[in-house]
Motif scaffolding. Structure first.
Motif, PDB file in Angstrom:
ATOM      1  N   LEU A  79      24.599  32.448  26.013  1.00  0.00           N
ATOM      2  CA  LEU A  79      24.800  31.793  27.300  1.00  0.00           C
ATOM      3  C   LEU A  79      24.307  30.347  27.288  1.00  0.00           C
ATOM      4  O   LEU A  79      24.958  29.462  27.850  1.00  0.00           O
ATOM      5  CB  LEU A  79      24.097  32.591  28.401  1.00  0.00           C
ATOM      6  CG  LEU A  79      24.708  33.953  28.724  1.00  0.00           C
ATOM      7  CD1 LEU A  79      23.872  34.666  29.772  1.00  0.00           C
ATOM      8  CD2 LEU A  79      26.132  33.813  29.183  1.00  0.00           C
ATOM      9  N   VAL A  80      23.181  30.098  26.643  1.00  0.00           N
ATOM     10  CA  VAL A  80      22.666  28.722  26.560  1.00  0.00           C
ATOM     11  C   VAL A  80      23.600  27.848  25.743  1.00  0.00           C
ATOM     12  O   VAL A  80      23.861  26.689  26.097  1.00  0.00           O
ATOM     13  CB  VAL A  80      21.237  28.722  25.983  1.00  0.00           C
ATOM     14  CG1 VAL A  80      20.797  27.328  25.585  1.00  0.00           C
ATOM     15  CG2 VAL A  80      20.268  29.304  27.003  1.00  0.00           C
ATOM     16  N   SER A  81      24.147  28.379  24.657  1.00  0.00           N
ATOM     17  CA  SER A  81      25.067  27.575  23.843  1.00  0.00           C
ATOM     18  C   SER A  81      26.349  27.262  24.608  1.00  0.00           C
ATOM     19  O   SER A  81      26.904  26.168  24.493  1.00  0.00           O
ATOM     20  CB  SER A  81      25.383  28.291  22.530  1.00  0.00           C
ATOM     21  OG  SER A  81      26.079  29.488  22.789  1.00  0.00           O
ATOM     22  N   MET A  82      26.822  28.206  25.425  1.00  0.00           N
ATOM     23  CA  MET A  82      28.014  27.929  26.237  1.00  0.00           C
ATOM     24  C   MET A  82      27.722  26.859  27.285  1.00  0.00           C
ATOM     25  O   MET A  82      28.538  25.960  27.513  1.00  0.00           O
ATOM     26  CB  MET A  82      28.511  29.214  26.914  1.00  0.00           C
ATOM     27  CG  MET A  82      29.134  30.205  25.943  1.00  0.00           C
ATOM     28  SD  MET A  82      29.492  31.813  26.688  1.00  0.00           S
ATOM     29  CE  MET A  82      30.621  31.367  27.964  1.00  0.00           C
ATOM     30  N   LEU A  83      26.536  26.924  27.904  1.00  0.00           N
ATOM     31  CA  LEU A  83      26.153  25.905  28.874  1.00  0.00           C
ATOM     32  C   LEU A  83      26.020  24.544  28.203  1.00  0.00           C
ATOM     33  O   LEU A  83      26.451  23.523  28.758  1.00  0.00           O
ATOM     34  CB  LEU A  83      24.841  26.300  29.552  1.00  0.00           C
ATOM     35  CG  LEU A  83      24.304  25.349  30.602  1.00  0.00           C
ATOM     36  CD1 LEU A  83      25.264  25.296  31.785  1.00  0.00           C
ATOM     37  CD2 LEU A  83      22.930  25.766  31.054  1.00  0.00           C
ATOM     38  N   LEU A  84      25.450  24.526  27.014  1.00  0.00           N
ATOM     39  CA  LEU A  84      25.307  23.269  26.278  1.00  0.00           C
ATOM     40  C   LEU A  84      26.671  22.699  25.899  1.00  0.00           C
ATOM     41  O   LEU A  84      26.882  21.477  25.985  1.00  0.00           O
ATOM     42  CB  LEU A  84      24.459  23.500  25.028  1.00  0.00           C
ATOM     43  CG  LEU A  84      24.075  22.283  24.213  1.00  0.00           C
ATOM     44  CD1 LEU A  84      23.227  21.342  25.059  1.00  0.00           C
ATOM     45  CD2 LEU A  84      23.328  22.696  22.970  1.00  0.00           C
ATOM     46  N   VAL A  86      29.463  23.054  27.557  1.00  0.00           N
ATOM     47  CA  VAL A  86      30.056  22.498  28.775  1.00  0.00           C
ATOM     48  C   VAL A  86      29.409  21.161  29.115  1.00  0.00           C
ATOM     49  O   VAL A  86      30.084  20.199  29.498  1.00  0.00           O
ATOM     50  CB  VAL A  86      29.927  23.508  29.940  1.00  0.00           C
ATOM     51  CG1 VAL A  86      30.283  22.872  31.269  1.00  0.00           C
ATOM     52  CG2 VAL A  86      30.810  24.715  29.677  1.00  0.00           C
ATOM     53  N   ALA A  87      28.087  21.060  28.960  1.00  0.00           N
ATOM     54  CA  ALA A  87      27.392  19.808  29.270  1.00  0.00           C
ATOM     55  C   ALA A  87      27.816  18.692  28.322  1.00  0.00           C
ATOM     56  O   ALA A  87      28.048  17.549  28.751  1.00  0.00           O
ATOM     57  CB  ALA A  87      25.887  20.028  29.192  1.00  0.00           C
ATOM     58  N   THR A  89      30.655  18.451  26.675  1.00  0.00           N
ATOM     59  CA  THR A  89      32.041  18.100  26.999  1.00  0.00           C
ATOM     60  C   THR A  89      32.100  17.212  28.234  1.00  0.00           C
ATOM     61  O   THR A  89      32.831  16.212  28.263  1.00  0.00           O
ATOM     62  CB  THR A  89      32.866  19.380  27.231  1.00  0.00           C
ATOM     63  OG1 THR A  89      32.768  20.210  26.078  1.00  0.00           O
ATOM     64  CG2 THR A  89      34.312  19.061  27.505  1.00  0.00           C
TER      65      THR A  89
END
Length: 110
Positions: A79-84, A86-87, A89
């Motif tokens: 989940l943290v890697s997906m949030l990172l 998105v940030a 991008t």
């Protein structure tokens, strides 16, 4: 079966009228069912079998806790890697927008 059934009483009077009216009289059975001619063994009432509760050994408990903690860490990392992602991008799109804006504004002033 294919034909729709329409309600008998369309006005709300508070009386409940069933849609299916029985065509024959229903008589309750008063006599016992006749015994068949074959020889069956009598049915023994089965007692309810009590299953033992789940018992964890200390090693099993440690393994369950370690597995749960590992699962939480893996899901958290994903989940943290997906949030990172998105940030990053969003930041790159913002930088591209600023660069394009400065390039387009620079052409208007020349």
């Amino acid at each position: 079966m294919i034909r729709p059934k329409f309600p008998v009483n369309p006005l709300p009077t508070g009386l409940v009228i069933p849609l299916d009216q029985p065509t024959t009289a229903v008589e309750p059975h008063t006599s016992a069912a006749p015994a068949c001619g074959c020889h069956h063994a009598p049915v023994q009432p089965t007692s309810r079998v009590q299953l033992p509760a789940v018992r964890l050994t200390p090693a099993g408990l440690v393994a369950a806790v370690a597995g749960g903690a590992g699962l939480v860490l893996v899901v958290g990392a994903v989940l943290v890697s997906m949030l990172l992602a998105v940030a990053i991008t969003g930041a790159s799109v913002a930088v591209c927008a600023v660069v394009l804006r400065s390039l387009l504004n620079g052409q208007n002033h020349r």
